[in-house]
Motif scaffolding. Structure first.
Motif, PDB file in Angstrom:
ATOM      1  N   HIS A 137       0.795  -1.223   0.000  1.00 36.31           N
ATOM      2  CA  HIS A 137       0.000   0.000   0.000  1.00 36.31           C
ATOM      3  C   HIS A 137       0.832   1.278   0.000  1.00 36.31           C
ATOM      4  O   HIS A 137       0.289   2.364  -0.169  1.00 36.31           O
ATOM      5  CB  HIS A 137      -1.016   0.003   1.151  1.00 36.31           C
ATOM      6  CG  HIS A 137      -0.438  -0.366   2.482  1.00 36.31           C
ATOM      7  ND1 HIS A 137      -0.187  -1.661   2.850  1.00 36.31           N
ATOM      8  CD2 HIS A 137      -0.058   0.404   3.515  1.00 36.31           C
ATOM      9  CE1 HIS A 137       0.320  -1.682   4.071  1.00 36.31           C
ATOM     10  NE2 HIS A 137       0.415  -0.451   4.490  1.00 36.31           N
ATOM     11  N   TYR A 138       2.138   1.167   0.154  1.00 41.51           N
ATOM     12  CA  TYR A 138       3.008   2.348   0.062  1.00 41.51           C
ATOM     13  C   TYR A 138       3.686   2.447  -1.310  1.00 41.51           C
ATOM     14  O   TYR A 138       3.753   3.521  -1.899  1.00 41.51           O
ATOM     15  CB  TYR A 138       4.084   2.322   1.149  1.00 41.51           C
ATOM     16  CG  TYR A 138       3.525   2.408   2.543  1.00 41.51           C
ATOM     17  CD1 TYR A 138       2.988   3.594   3.027  1.00 41.51           C
ATOM     18  CD2 TYR A 138       3.523   1.293   3.370  1.00 41.51           C
ATOM     19  CE1 TYR A 138       2.467   3.678   4.305  1.00 41.51           C
ATOM     20  CE2 TYR A 138       2.996   1.361   4.655  1.00 41.51           C
ATOM     21  CZ  TYR A 138       2.471   2.544   5.116  1.00 41.51           C
ATOM     22  OH  TYR A 138       1.954   2.621   6.376  1.00 41.51           O
ATOM     23  N   PHE A 139       4.213   1.321  -1.805  1.00 41.53           N
ATOM     24  CA  PHE A 139       5.057   1.373  -3.004  1.00 41.53           C
ATOM     25  C   PHE A 139       4.621   0.461  -4.140  1.00 41.53           C
ATOM     26  O   PHE A 139       5.312   0.341  -5.141  1.00 41.53           O
ATOM     27  CB  PHE A 139       6.506   1.041  -2.615  1.00 41.53           C
ATOM     28  CG  PHE A 139       7.037   1.935  -1.538  1.00 41.53           C
ATOM     29  CD1 PHE A 139       7.306   3.267  -1.813  1.00 41.53           C
ATOM     30  CD2 PHE A 139       7.225   1.458  -0.251  1.00 41.53           C
ATOM     31  CE1 PHE A 139       7.773   4.107  -0.817  1.00 41.53           C
ATOM     32  CE2 PHE A 139       7.700   2.301   0.755  1.00 41.53           C
ATOM     33  CZ  PHE A 139       7.972   3.629   0.475  1.00 41.53           C
ATOM     34  N   GLY A 164      -0.468  -0.563  -7.885  1.00 41.58           N
ATOM     35  CA  GLY A 164      -1.893  -0.250  -7.997  1.00 41.58           C
ATOM     36  C   GLY A 164      -2.278   1.055  -7.337  1.00 41.58           C
ATOM     37  O   GLY A 164      -1.820   2.134  -7.714  1.00 41.58           O
ATOM     38  N   ASP A 165      -3.109   0.953  -6.318  1.00 46.03           N
ATOM     39  CA  ASP A 165      -3.587   2.137  -5.610  1.00 46.03           C
ATOM     40  C   ASP A 165      -2.727   2.452  -4.391  1.00 46.03           C
ATOM     41  O   ASP A 165      -3.240   2.766  -3.318  1.00 46.03           O
ATOM     42  CB  ASP A 165      -5.048   1.931  -5.168  1.00 46.03           C
ATOM     43  CG  ASP A 165      -6.008   1.948  -6.336  1.00 46.03           C
ATOM     44  OD1 ASP A 165      -5.700   2.621  -7.337  1.00 46.03           O
ATOM     45  OD2 ASP A 165      -7.060   1.287  -6.253  1.00 46.03           O
ATOM     46  N   SER A 166      -1.443   2.372  -4.559  1.00 47.96           N
ATOM     47  CA  SER A 166      -0.529   2.666  -3.452  1.00 47.96           C
ATOM     48  C   SER A 166      -0.381   4.178  -3.292  1.00 47.96           C
ATOM     49  O   SER A 166      -0.756   4.957  -4.183  1.00 47.96           O
ATOM     50  CB  SER A 166       0.842   2.057  -3.727  1.00 47.96           C
ATOM     51  OG  SER A 166       1.454   2.712  -4.831  1.00 47.96           O
ATOM     52  N   ILE A 167       0.169   4.588  -2.181  1.00 47.84           N
ATOM     53  CA  ILE A 167       0.416   6.011  -1.959  1.00 47.84           C
ATOM     54  C   ILE A 167       1.342   6.550  -3.056  1.00 47.84           C
ATOM     55  O   ILE A 167       1.108   7.641  -3.593  1.00 47.84           O
ATOM     56  CB  ILE A 167       1.003   6.246  -0.547  1.00 47.84           C
ATOM     57  CG1 ILE A 167      -0.037   5.894   0.518  1.00 47.84           C
ATOM     58  CG2 ILE A 167       1.473   7.688  -0.398  1.00 47.84           C
ATOM     59  CD1 ILE A 167       0.484   5.912   1.934  1.00 47.84           C
ATOM     60  N   SER A 168       2.364   5.783  -3.432  1.00 44.93           N
ATOM     61  CA  SER A 168       3.280   6.216  -4.500  1.00 44.93           C
ATOM     62  C   SER A 168       2.534   6.505  -5.791  1.00 44.93           C
ATOM     63  O   SER A 168       2.743   7.542  -6.432  1.00 44.93           O
ATOM     64  CB  SER A 168       4.333   5.137  -4.790  1.00 44.93           C
ATOM     65  OG  SER A 168       5.199   4.976  -3.720  1.00 44.93           O
ATOM     66  N   ALA A 169       1.657   5.590  -6.201  1.00 45.17           N
ATOM     67  CA  ALA A 169       0.917   5.750  -7.456  1.00 45.17           C
ATOM     68  C   ALA A 169      -0.076   6.901  -7.377  1.00 45.17           C
ATOM     69  O   ALA A 169      -0.208   7.680  -8.332  1.00 45.17           O
ATOM     70  CB  ALA A 169       0.205   4.446  -7.803  1.00 45.17           C
TER      71      ALA A 169
END
Length: 194
Positions: free
Chosen positions: A44-46, A49-54
């Protein structure tokens, strides 16, 4: 030599919210040190998909980061010429890969730490193990074709594998999983002999 290998877990090695500029989203240090990058495809960070990075990278007004977040270090390894590299993207894996792939990681770490300079041949090395070879699928490698000019033996080599979600629950100890795998392998071998 002080370092025989490095492991980068749960980071995509890309320009993203976690890096202040593009240069910081690359490998630092010696590119001749064999490198293992492992990351969950649902990090969920990197993750991709719908990660914070994206999400931050897609925000054209206040966001920043690479145009395309791949969710792993393969592109950086190839672009920078990492001498020996292995990227393992874990299906269903989140930021803490042990929640889904704990026992598989033990095999991966053993293989990498035993022979870091051969990490790019993991698929070949595991070919004789029915379980481990069934767990991985080669996504890409660099160079794409051996034998091309400039791709002679000794040049940079990297491998990106997709790792399936393990059939065995992480609540099983490694010894229990190993015993189950041996039993399954024995039954398969007996069927082949009949």
């Amino acid at each position: 030599r002080l370092l025989n290998g490095r492991i980068i877990s749960a980071f995509n090695v890309e320009y993203c919210y976690f890096t202040p500029n593009e240069e910081a989203g690359q490998f630092g240090g010696n590119l001749r040190v064999p490198t293992l990058n492992l990351i969950g495809n649902e990090d969920h960070y990197f993750g991709p998909g719908d990660s914070i990075s994206a999400i931050v990278a897609k925000d054209k007004i206040t966001g920043y980061g690479a145009d395309e977040i791949t969710g792993n270090a393969f592109k950086a390894m190839k672009r920078q010429g990492m001498f020996r590299g292995l990227v393992a993207v874990l299906e269903g894996g989140q930021h803490d890969a042990t929640l889904t792939h704990d026992n598989f990681l033990r095999d991966l770490f053993q293989a990498f730490l035993t022979a870091p300079y051969s990490c790019h041949t993991l698929d070949e090395d595991w070919r004789c193990d029915d379980y481990l070879s069934s767990m991985i699928k080669v996504v890409k490698r660099y160079p794409e074709e051996e034998g091309k000019a400039g791709n002679a033996a000794g040049d940079v080599k990297g491998l990106w594998i997709h790792v399936k979600k393990p059939a065995y629950p992480v609540t099983m100890s490694y010894r229990e999983v190993e015993a189950e795998r041996r039993s399954l392998s024995s039954r398969t071998a007996m069927r082949k002999l009949q």
